[in-house]
Design a protein around this motif. Structure first.
Motif, short mmCIF file in Angstrom:
data_model
loop_
_atom_site.label_atom_id
_atom_site.label_comp_id
_atom_site.label_asym_id
_atom_site.label_seq_id
_atom_site.Cartn_x
_atom_site.Cartn_y
_atom_site.Cartn_z
N CYS A 1 -0.57 5.73 5.79
CA CYS A 1 0.18 4.51 6.13
C CYS A 1 1.01 4.69 7.40
CB CYS A 1 1.11 4.13 4.98
SG CYS A 1 0.28 3.71 3.44
N GLN B 1 2.55 1.68 -3.45
CA GLN B 1 1.62 2.27 -4.42
C GLN B 1 1.49 3.78 -4.21
OE1 GLN B 1 -1.89 -0.17 -3.74
NE2 GLN B 1 -1.67 -1.04 -5.80
N ALA B 2 1.38 4.19 -2.95
CA ALA B 2 1.27 5.61 -2.66
C ALA B 2 2.52 6.36 -3.12
CB ALA B 2 1.06 5.82 -1.16
N LYS C 1 0.84 -1.20 0.00
CA LYS C 1 0.00 0.00 0.00
C LYS C 1 0.88 1.26 0.00
CE LYS C 1 -3.67 2.16 2.74
NZ LYS C 1 -4.47 2.05 3.98
N SER C 2 1.94 1.25 0.80
CA SER C 2 2.82 2.43 0.84
C SER C 2 3.65 2.54 -0.44
CB SER C 2 3.71 2.41 2.08
OG SER C 2 4.54 1.29 2.11
N ASP D 1 1.36 10.06 -4.06
CA ASP D 1 0.11 10.38 -3.37
C ASP D 1 0.39 10.65 -1.89
OD1 ASP D 1 -2.40 10.35 -2.09
OD2 ASP D 1 -3.21 8.89 -3.50
N LEU E 1 -2.37 9.39 0.68
CA LEU E 1 -2.36 7.94 0.89
C LEU E 1 -1.11 7.52 1.66
CD1 LEU E 1 -3.80 5.25 0.38
CD2 LEU E 1 -2.62 5.12 -1.82
N LEU E 2 0.02 8.14 1.35
CA LEU E 2 1.26 7.84 2.05
C LEU E 2 1.14 8.19 3.54
CD1 LEU E 2 4.04 6.70 1.48
CD2 LEU E 2 4.83 9.01 1.00
#
Length: 155
Positions: free
Chosen positions: A60, A47-48, A44-45, A53, A56-57
């Motif tokens: 996390c 991708q951010a 997830k991190s 982003d 989003l980061l």
């Protein structure tokens, strides 16, 4: 002297019992589950970061312990400072690709884990240039309100 010896023996026994009460023995299944959850949180991190982003980061991370962060050899006392630096440096950048080559997750307890990773990056700039290089990260995760969050990183 006899009272002192009894007191010291009692203290040692109490310490041994206390340390056993608080130790965490995790099963192979528990470690596997935590490793999988950390891997998902890490993705997830990634991708951010690839999409630059910031929101989003930031989602996390939990900075309530104020453990500090190290990015490019610079110490940041808070994640808010990291994000200010990130937003300043992201100007003129479109996206990036992060290729994780090595990754190891060490489960430290039912609510703590350590991830180390190395790899290659390609940073795509708005002017058409591409910058490439290598990265190395150490990330400490903690379970906060049921979710794995980054509480410290050294990048």
């Amino acid at each position: 002297m006899k009272k002192l010896s009894c007191f010291l023996c009692g203290l040692i026994i109490t310490f041994c019992i206390s340390s056993n009460v608080y130790s965490q023995e995790l099963t192979t299944e528990q470690r596997g589950k935590i490793t999988s959850e950390i891997s998902t949180a890490f993705q997830k991190s990634i991708q951010a970061a690839e999409n630059l982003d910031a929101k989003l980061l930031a989602g996390c991370v939990d900075d309530s312990l104020q453990a500090g962060f190290i990015v490019g050899g610079i110490f940041f006392a808070s994640f808010k400072e990291v994000m200010a630096d990130f937003e300043k440096k992201a100007v003129g950048c479109k996206s990036q690709d992060l290729n994780v080559v090595n990754q190891r997750i060490t489960v430290l307890g039912e609510d703590r884990a350590l991830l180390v990773a190395t790899g290659d990056y390609s940073l795509y700039l708005e002017d058409g240039r591409t910058l490439t290089g290598r990265f190395a990260w150490t990330i400490v995760y903690s379970k906060v309100k049921g979710e794995w969050k980054i509480i410290h990183s050294h990048m």
